[in-house]
Design a protein around this motif. Structure first.
Motif, PDB file in Angstrom:
ATOM      1  N   GLU A  53       0.745  -1.083   0.031  1.00 20.13           N
ATOM      2  CA  GLU A  53       0.095   0.049  -0.080  1.00 20.13           C
ATOM      3  C   GLU A  53       0.909   1.362  -0.079  1.00 20.13           C
ATOM      4  O   GLU A  53       0.502   2.392   0.067  1.00 20.13           O
ATOM      5  CB  GLU A  53      -0.893   0.095   1.115  1.00 20.13           C
ATOM      6  N   GLN A 119      -8.435   3.626  -7.997  1.00 21.99           N
ATOM      7  CA  GLN A 119      -7.176   3.592  -7.096  1.00 21.99           C
ATOM      8  C   GLN A 119      -6.062   3.457  -8.212  1.00 21.99           C
ATOM      9  O   GLN A 119      -5.113   3.934  -7.681  1.00 21.99           O
ATOM     10  CB  GLN A 119      -7.484   2.129  -6.511  1.00 21.99           C
ATOM     11  N   SER A 120      -5.994   2.684  -9.439  1.00 16.19           N
ATOM     12  CA  SER A 120      -4.920   2.601  -9.988  1.00 16.19           C
ATOM     13  C   SER A 120      -4.317   3.959 -10.616  1.00 16.19           C
ATOM     14  O   SER A 120      -3.113   4.458 -10.544  1.00 16.19           O
ATOM     15  CB  SER A 120      -5.277   1.608 -11.164  1.00 16.19           C
ATOM     16  N   ASP A 122      -4.954   6.846  -9.017  1.00 17.47           N
ATOM     17  CA  ASP A 122      -4.390   7.642  -7.793  1.00 17.47           C
ATOM     18  C   ASP A 122      -2.809   7.044  -7.487  1.00 17.47           C
ATOM     19  O   ASP A 122      -1.946   7.842  -7.200  1.00 17.47           O
ATOM     20  CB  ASP A 122      -5.182   7.529  -6.496  1.00 17.47           C
ATOM     21  N   PHE A 249      -3.130   5.177  -2.451  1.00 18.60           N
ATOM     22  CA  PHE A 249      -4.421   4.670  -2.785  1.00 18.60           C
ATOM     23  C   PHE A 249      -5.435   5.713  -1.936  1.00 18.60           C
ATOM     24  O   PHE A 249      -6.580   5.302  -2.150  1.00 18.60           O
ATOM     25  CB  PHE A 249      -4.564   3.232  -2.319  1.00 18.60           C
ATOM     26  N   GLN A 250      -4.787   6.552  -1.466  1.00 19.65           N
ATOM     27  CA  GLN A 250      -5.663   7.621  -0.877  1.00 19.65           C
ATOM     28  C   GLN A 250      -6.418   7.079   0.112  1.00 19.65           C
ATOM     29  O   GLN A 250      -7.930   7.343   0.200  1.00 19.65           O
ATOM     30  CB  GLN A 250      -6.277   8.659  -1.782  1.00 19.65           C
ATOM     31  N   GLU A 251      -6.196   6.325   1.038  1.00 20.53           N
ATOM     32  CA  GLU A 251      -6.946   5.398   2.096  1.00 20.53           C
ATOM     33  C   GLU A 251      -6.264   5.160   3.440  1.00 20.53           C
ATOM     34  O   GLU A 251      -5.291   5.236   3.225  1.00 20.53           O
ATOM     35  CB  GLU A 251      -7.788   4.277   1.444  1.00 20.53           C
ATOM     36  N   HIS A 278      -3.858  -5.230  -2.288  1.00 15.30           N
ATOM     37  CA  HIS A 278      -2.717  -4.680  -2.999  1.00 15.30           C
ATOM     38  C   HIS A 278      -1.233  -5.524  -2.475  1.00 15.30           C
ATOM     39  O   HIS A 278      -0.441  -5.088  -2.912  1.00 15.30           O
ATOM     40  CB  HIS A 278      -2.516  -3.192  -2.979  1.00 15.30           C
TER      41      HIS A 278
ATOM     42  N   ARG B 215     -13.634  10.810  -5.150  1.00 19.10           N
ATOM     43  CA  ARG B 215     -13.035   9.752  -5.669  1.00 19.10           C
ATOM     44  C   ARG B 215     -14.300   9.325  -6.823  1.00 19.10           C
ATOM     45  O   ARG B 215     -15.296   9.782  -6.521  1.00 19.10           O
ATOM     46  CB  ARG B 215     -12.607   8.719  -4.847  1.00 19.10           C
ATOM     47  N   ARG B 221     -18.172   0.807  -2.089  1.00 19.68           N
ATOM     48  CA  ARG B 221     -17.250   1.402  -1.116  1.00 19.68           C
ATOM     49  C   ARG B 221     -17.643   2.450  -0.188  1.00 19.68           C
ATOM     50  O   ARG B 221     -17.380   2.235   1.143  1.00 19.68           O
ATOM     51  CB  ARG B 221     -16.042   2.036  -1.788  1.00 19.68           C
TER      52      ARG B 221
END
Lengths: 308, 303
Positions: A53, A119-120, A122, A249-251, A278, B215, B221
């Motif tokens: 990650e 996500q890819s 980001d 992944f900005q999470e 991931h 996002r 999600r």
């Protein structure tokens, strides 16, 4: 005998993690990969890929931002790939131009850089900004796509303006919570798990009684999906974070216990009964905090096998 | 059957001061089974007369996540995707127009008086009487309400219109969200953005407003992960506004009979588009309407 002795030394930390795969045991960690050219007198540039990650850097020959971004597009080496290094930059991406002026790198890439799942996108943007920012004076990266401005193509990041590392590294999402977490599955028979590990060859036959190396808990997890498998090998826990921000992944990753770069045990809202991460070892809320408290920095972690 | 909540952040400030606490969004209710969409009389043998023969020129106002995002060189859009884009492409297909050109515009320019460089504009434009004096509209293709987002640090969260009044509100100038904020919530506390800049988008707006983040829409999600990049969703101000496709006054495409409603089966035609516009949190009370009730009682539930 020596092997047996080593294994006794770690028996308190022997832990079996069952689900999609993933088992835990011992040994030293390699969180950085040095390229074949590292350590020579030749100038090198830093290029950022992902392990799990988080972003990690490798070095490549070169001295310019152009060389760094070209190396980024080229991706990890075979050796790096085997160690779990991944890139989210499409290999067909074309660097149309890259100029630096007044602390700002303007990078013009082909359209395929802006296409893909959220996500890819980001992740690859983080890779690009870190890589292009690795030069003296560059603090901002202005992304162009086919010479144009990308509007809303990178979810959550305004690419019509120059992007900074600080912007990406600042947590921008509230820490999620699960108000009423579903109860975990019934606690399995630990002795049966012990015997299962023996049958699989992960423990010696003499361990079947659980009196030596001992399974202390069986935890449902979801490990790395086939494209980003949890790298197998021997590692050690090198940090503990009650909450850990994943820049690419900005999470948020809660109760994170990293043991290999950006690969960590952590809580996550979704822990499906298949490999989905991931590269990390996802856990449900019911167990993540327990493992966080159980772990100590330096605790051996052994990942045996991974997704095929 | 109404099965989803959709929305787009269209009425808040990208340049709001840090003290701004609230923003409004337009929440759309999708008729999941069918949606009324402007289209063309398919019995017409010849392609519709357009600004450029054989081509449909479409005005858009990038970006709006899920609805229209893309890449533009100046006003020339070289790549675009989203619900609005799919809608425009479908209309072109029904017009027998082989080529579609998208033109980037400021939102306000889409509905202002004057000559337009496009044949139609698809940009989540709410049909209003004032705008109808400047441009023509198709039949509505989506019904929306105003949604309210809270700043990240705001606690307790309001659960009523009265609860919003002590707060500073933010909305995009000229938007229907600004109208609602001024007329139904809190005239004194409403700030509108000075202008809509080219890079204005929901993500930036929320980020500046609340430390929030946008996002790509992913309802699954959102369901599981709680607060999303739009910020904390507080509730709806029911307005039942209608999105329409704008057409220049007197446009050949605007002749009676040329543009008429037709029911389009989203299940058949638009699963991708449908996924893109589902941004609410189904099952988590995302459609709860804000009541005018007293804040002291209702807001005690806030956490």
């Amino acid at each position: 005998m020596q092997e047996r002795g080593e294994r006794r030394a770690v028996k308190r930390f022997l832990l079996a993690v069952l689900a999609t795969l993933g088992f835990v045991l011992t040994s030293p960690i390699a969180t950085r990969v040095q390229s074949a050219d590292a350590g020579t007198a030749s100038p090198t540039v830093k290029v950022w890929f992902l392990v799990g990650e988080q972003l990690v850097s490798v070095v490549r020959p070169g001295s310019t931002p152009q060389a760094a971004v070209q190396a980024l597009i080229k991706g990890p080496s075979v050796a790096e790939y085997k160690l779990g290094y991944r890139t989210y930059v499409p290999p067909a991406t074309v660097l149309r131009s890259l100029t630096v002026a007044h602390g700002e790198a303007t990078v013009d890439l082909s359209l395929n850089f802006a296409l893909g799942n959220a996500q890819s996108l980001d992740a690859r943007l983080s890779q690009l900004v870190h890589t292009a920012s690795g030069f003296d004076g560059v603090t901002r990266v202005h992304l162009l796509i086919d010479g144009g401005t990308a509007y809303g193509m990178f979810p959550g990041v305004v690419t019509a303006l120059p992007i900074t590392l600080e912007q990406l590294e600042t947590p921008a999402v509230p820490v999620w919570t699960i108000p009423n977490p579903a109860p975990g599955p019934a606690v399995p028979d630990l002795l049966a798990a012990q015997r299962r590990l023996v049958a699989l060859g992960f423990l010696l036959p003499g361990d079947a009684d659980g009196k030596d190396d001992k399974v202390v808990r069986v935890i449902p997890v979801s490990t790395g999906k086939p494209s980003t498998p949890t790298p197998a090998g021997n590692f050690k826990v090198y940090a503990k974070f009650a909450k850990w921000w994943s820049t690419p992944f900005q999470e948020w990753l809660l109760w994170a216990v990293p043991f290999n770069g950006g690969v960590a045990f952590h809580e996550f809202p979704q822990v499906p009964a298949y490999a989905a991460s991931h590269g990390c070892v996802r856990q449900m809320a019911t167990t993540a905090r327990w493992l966080y408290n159980f772990s100590v920095v330096g605790m051996p972690v052994k990942v045996i096998g991974n997704s095929k | 059957m109404k099965t989803a909540v959709a929305g787009a952040l269209v009425a808040l400030s990208a340049f709001a001061p840090a003290t701004v606490k609230m923003a409004t969004i337009e929440m759309a209710t999708i008729e999941m089974a069918t949606i009324e969409m402007a289209t063309i009389n398919t019995t017409t043998p010849k392609p519709a007369a357009t600004l450029t023969p054989g081509q449909l020129t479409v005005g858009v106002s990038l970006p709006s996540a899920g609805f229209e995002t893309g890449v533009a060189r100046g006003t020339h859009v070289i790549y675009a995707q989203g619900f609005d884009i799919d809608l425009a492409l479908d209309i072109a297909k029904r017009l027998d127009l082989a080529h579609v050109e998208f033109v980037q515009s400021r939102f306000g320019d889409l509905v202002s008086v004057g000559k337009k460089p496009w044949d139609i504009a698809v940009a989540q434009i709410t049909i209003t009487a004032a705008r109808s004096r400047n441009v023509s509209f198709s039949r509505p293709y989506m019904t929306v309400d105003q949604g309210v987002l809270a700043a990240k640090a705001l606690s307790p969260l309001p659960h009523s219109l009265a609860g919003l009044r002590p707060l500073q509100l933010c909305a995009l100038r000229g938007s229907t969200g600004a109208d609602v904020a001024k007329t139904r919530v809190a005239p004194e506390q409403t700030r509108t953005t000075a202008r809509q800049r080219p890079h204005h988008d929901a993500g930036l707006a929320v980020r500046r407003l609340s430390g929030g983040y946008l996002r790509r829409t992913d309802s699954r999600r959102a369901q599981s992960a709680g607060p999303t990049y739009y910020g904390t969703f507080v509730g709806l101000v029911p307005t039942a506004e209608h999105y329409g496709i704008a057409l220049p006054k007197g446009s050949p495409v605007d002749r009676p009979g040329r543009c008429r409603a037709r029911r389009v089966d989203l299940e058949r035609d638009g699963p991708t588009a449908r996924e893109q516009v589902v941004v609410g949190r189904p099952g988590q009370g995302a459609r709860a309407a804000l009541t005018p009730g007293a804040p002291a009682q209702r807001d005690s539930r806030a956490s």
